[in-house]
Every structure is written in C-alpha cells, then in structure tokens.
Design an enzyme around this catalytic site. Structure first.
Site, PDB file in Angstrom:
ATOM      1  CE  LYS A   1       2.277   4.794   8.403  1.00 42.59           C
ATOM      2  NZ  LYS A   1       0.856   4.876   8.651  1.00 42.59           N
TER       3      LYS A   1
ATOM      4  CE1 TYR B   1      -3.663   2.561   0.757  1.00 38.24           C
ATOM      5  CE2 TYR B   1      -2.291   3.271   2.595  1.00 38.24           C
ATOM      6  CZ  TYR B   1      -3.382   3.467   1.752  1.00 38.24           C
ATOM      7  OH  TYR B   1      -4.184   4.575   1.926  1.00 38.24           O
TER       8      TYR B   1
ATOM      9  CG  ASP C   1       5.815   3.430   0.872  1.00 40.98           C
ATOM     10  OD1 ASP C   1       6.131   3.931   1.976  1.00 40.98           O
ATOM     11  OD2 ASP C   1       4.659   3.430   0.428  1.00 40.98           O
TER      12      ASP C   1
HETATM   13  N1  HOZ Z   1      -0.787   3.187   6.170  1.00 42.56           N
HETATM   14  C1  HOZ Z   1      -1.598   3.160   7.348  1.00 42.56           C
HETATM   15  C2  HOZ Z   1      -2.171   1.829   7.550  1.00 42.56           C
HETATM   16  N2  HOZ Z   1      -1.279   0.828   7.284  1.00 42.56           N
HETATM   17  C3  HOZ Z   1      -2.584   4.239   7.296  1.00 42.56           C
HETATM   18  C4  HOZ Z   1      -3.674   4.114   8.247  1.00 42.56           C
HETATM   19  C5  HOZ Z   1      -4.949   4.486   7.601  1.00 42.56           C
HETATM   20  O1  HOZ Z   1      -5.169   4.096   6.454  1.00 42.56           O
HETATM   21  O2  HOZ Z   1      -5.706   5.135   8.277  1.00 42.56           O
END
Ligand code: HOZ
Length: 430
Positions: free
Chosen positions: A265, A142, A237
């Site tokens: 983050k 993702y 990433d």
């Molecule tokens: N990348 C985060 C979850 N793995 C983001 C959290 C979200 O989507 O709120």
C-alpha cells in the site's frame, strides 16, 4: 441507465463478477459499483461526473490524497526513463534504506508486487528458518489471497461469505492454526497442542480487515513473549498499518518488535507494490544469498519505487501523523455523538487515520464481535452516504481512511452527510 451501470454490465461479460478484486463489486451493500474516472486530493469522480469525498483511499495507500503533485511528478520523470528494466536500480536501494531507517525491527527488505506476495514469501522464509510448517493466524485477519491463509480470512473473503475459499486444498488449510484476535490464552493453548510444529504467528498488529480492531493492552507484547518461549517467528502484517498509523508503523507505536514485517500500500504511493523485511539472519536465507527461492520480473519496479519513495519522503518531511489523528478522532467522536442522538447503535474503532463504524453495541474486539454487526443498517448507511457524496468502503469489514487532503471543508461536508444519513436510517427522514 448511468455510465457505471453500462460499464458494469459490459464488465461482467469479460471480467468475472465485473471486477478485478471482489470487495469492489458492492455485493455487501447491493447495487452497482461506481466506476471511477479520476481522483484528486480527497475527492473521486465517477464516470457519470458525480463527485465524492473518498474514504476508501484505494484501500489505504493514498495517505497524501490522490494525484499528489510531487508523487505525480516523480512517476512522470521516471516514466520517461523507461518503465521496467529487470535489473537493479539506485531507487530500490534508497527505498530499502528508507524502510529500514523507519521500521525498528527491519534490517533488510525485499520488494515484491503486492501484499499477498509479501506475506506468502515471509511465511516461506519463516518455514525455512524454523524448519517447521504450521502457521498460526487470527480469525478475521486477512493476509492476502495465498492458499492456506484464506482460513477465517477477513476483508473481501468475509464480506462475500467465503472466509474459507473453495480451491484451497485441505492439506494446505490444515497447516493453518487459528486463534481469536486479542485472546492470548487461546494462542497458548494452540501452541501447547502443536508444540514444535509452528513456524510463525502472523498478525495484523491492528486488524484492518474485519473493520478496524485494536490490539488490547498486552496482546502484542504477549504474542512476542509466547513466540520467544516457543522459538516461533512473529510476523507483523503491516500492509495497512505500515506508514499509516505512524512513521514506524504499529511496531513503533506499540513498541513490539516482530521478526518479519510485511508491507504494501503506502510504500507504493498508489502503484502496485509489496515488501517484506526483518532480521538480517532470517532475510539472508533468501536467494541469491540463501536457499529460499523468491523472485519477480517487476519486483522493485522503478515507477512503483519512485511513487513510494516520494510518498515516504513527504511523510518524513511533513510528519502529518498527529494532525491526521486529531482530525480522524474528531470525525469519529462526532459520528459517535450523532449516532447516540438519533438512537442508532454505532461503535467506532479508530487508530491514527483509520477507522470503522460498526453497527453494533460493542466493544468490537475480535472477529465474533465484528460479525455481530447489523449489516442491513450498514448497507442503508453506506447508500445514504454515497447519495450525499461520501464514498465509504462498501463493506462493514473494512477500514475507512483519511488523507492529508481531508481538510475542514471535507470534514464539514462529511459530518453533515453523517447527520442526515444516520437520521435517515434511524427512520427520522424517510
Ligand atoms: N486488503 C484490502 C482490503 N482490506 C484489499 C482490497 C481488495 O481486496 O481489493
């Protein structure tokens, strides 16, 4: 009805689905999301006053735990000097220098406001540098919610069963090529089919958005070699892994240097942030040095930079990574042991202070194996833990995180909840 229920009901009248990011809605586990009132160290408290040991950690940033006094102080001091100027600050320069010093492949860095923005901009840059349009990504990885990357995307997209989002034009999605994580042969095949068309390969060097999935020996190195052979840029990433799996991120840990790196983050210390960086010759294509446009009113925001910089200073001074890893390994091996004792199939994938317990036989090495998990067991375990005061990610396809505030007491309480929780879902305590 509790306060969380009331708030959720009200939230759904004004906010789509009642939340500002889908994975928070507890859809994968059912029930009502907990509305959080405050957090301190390894604990969060909901609006009904219930206390939880927190393994969501705001999905990764809170490596020092919540409301760490020095970080709070840095933000407080900065707030008093104004919260945004839309002009450069010394703080940004220091944060950029710290990132460049920490990450071996990064020579220049640009701050943005989220991981999504970082990836979107890095891909634009890769396209401009190579003069090509296609992007190869991995199933279950993702990279935020930009069009074109929501193709077989992990995290909330997988959790909610929309790995290909509606609203993404087919012509965008066509520019995204896919390969299974940990499968170099597939990467070679795709590259051969699209020779001369691929701008970049983007990968989470440790996947954290289909649950934690580790790169197998040689996988990242192999990607580097294929990218070199094909004149394609390699983008890591490291939004999750940056400053999480070690001071130098996954690139330092595995000794593989990408051309561009995306961050988020931890570098914002819990405030909204993102960044991307890499080789000077690529980064200098960015406006105003070069022709690739990228901008943001709040980019390099002083509060986010202050929180991030203070977090990085503490991480550099205290080098907590070994201890964090030891504690996490202990927790994971105990989970594994209890699961075996009670006869529940759990595969625990872990690196540093991030882990996922998959309700599956394993090994979990890619999206297909992660998707084979028993989601009903996961759902029951999640609630068994929450009832016992342990707040895990409300999805099988996310990472859990420890912070430096997770000490012996938190470990003990968590393990006793794990023992009871696993026994409960195996039928033992019902
Ligand atoms: N990348 C985060 C979850 N793995 C983001 C959290 C979200 O989507 O709120």
């Amino acid at each position: 009805m509790g306060r969380s229920e009331e708030l959720f009901e009200e939230a759904r009248r004004f906010i789509p689905g009642g939340v500002n990011s889908p994975v928070r809605a507890f859809k994968a586990v059912g029930g009502i999301p907990r509305f959080i009132a405050r957090a301190q160290g390894a604990r969060v408290w909901d609006v009904d006053g219930r206390e939880y040991i927190d393994y969501v950690a705001s999905w990764g940033p809170m490596i020092l735990g919540h409301a760490y006094p020095r970080v709070v102080q840095a933000v407080r001091e900065r707030t008093e000097r104004g919260t945004s100027y839309g002009a450069p600050t010394a703080l940004e320069v220091e944060l950029a220098r710290t990132i460049v010093e920490a990450l071996p492949s990064v020579e220049m860095v640009r701050m943005v406001n989220s991981g999504t923005e970082a990836v979107m901009s890095a891909i634009r840059l890769a396209r401009a540098f190579t003069g090509r349009d296609k992007v190869l990504k991995f199933e279950g990885c993702y990279h935020g919610h930009a069009d074109g990357l929501l193709v077989k995307a992990g995290s909330g997209a997988t959790t909610l069963g929309v790995p290909l989002s509606s609203g993404v034009p087919a012509s965008y999605a066509e520019l995204t090529l896919l390969a299974p994580f940990n499968d170099l042969e597939a990467v070679q095949r795709v590259m051969a089919e699209h020779r001369g068309e691929v701008a970049c390969v983007i990968v989470e060097p440790v996947a954290g958005n289909m649950g934690v999935v580790l790169p197998e020996d040689g996988f990242l190195q192999g990607l580097r070699e294929i990218c070199d052979q094909e004149d394609v840029l390699l983008i890591f990433d490291e939004v999750i892994t940056g400053f999480r799996v070690g001071w130098s991120g996954a690139q330092g840990l595995y000794g593989v240097m990408p051309d561009l790196t995306c961050l988020g983050k931890i570098i914002g210390g819990g405030l909204p942030v993102g960044a991307f960086g890499g080789r000077r010759e690529i980064m200098e294509l960015l406006a105003p040095s070069g022709p690739v446009y990228q901008a943001g009113t709040l980019s390099g925001n002083p509060l986010a930079c202050a929180a991030g910089l203070e977090t990085l200073r503490i991480l550099r001074e205290e080098a907590p990574y070994e201890e964090l890893e030891e504690r996490t390994s202990y927790l994971c091996s105990e989970i594994h042991k209890v699961a075996e004792e009670v006869g529940v199939e759990v595969t625990v994938n872990q690196i540093g202070s991030m882990f996922t317990g998959f309700f599956a036989e394993g090994p979990i090495r890619d999206y297909a194996s992660a998707m084979g998990s028993d989601l009903e067991l996961h759902r029951r375990f999640f609630w068994a833990m929450l009832r016992r005061g342990v707040y895990l990610p409300p999805s099988q396809f996310e990472a859990a995180f420890l912070s430096t505030a997770h000490g012996p007491e938190e470990m003990e309480r968590t393990l006793s909840a794990v023992k009871e929780g696993l026994r409960e879902i195996s039928g033992g305590l019902r």
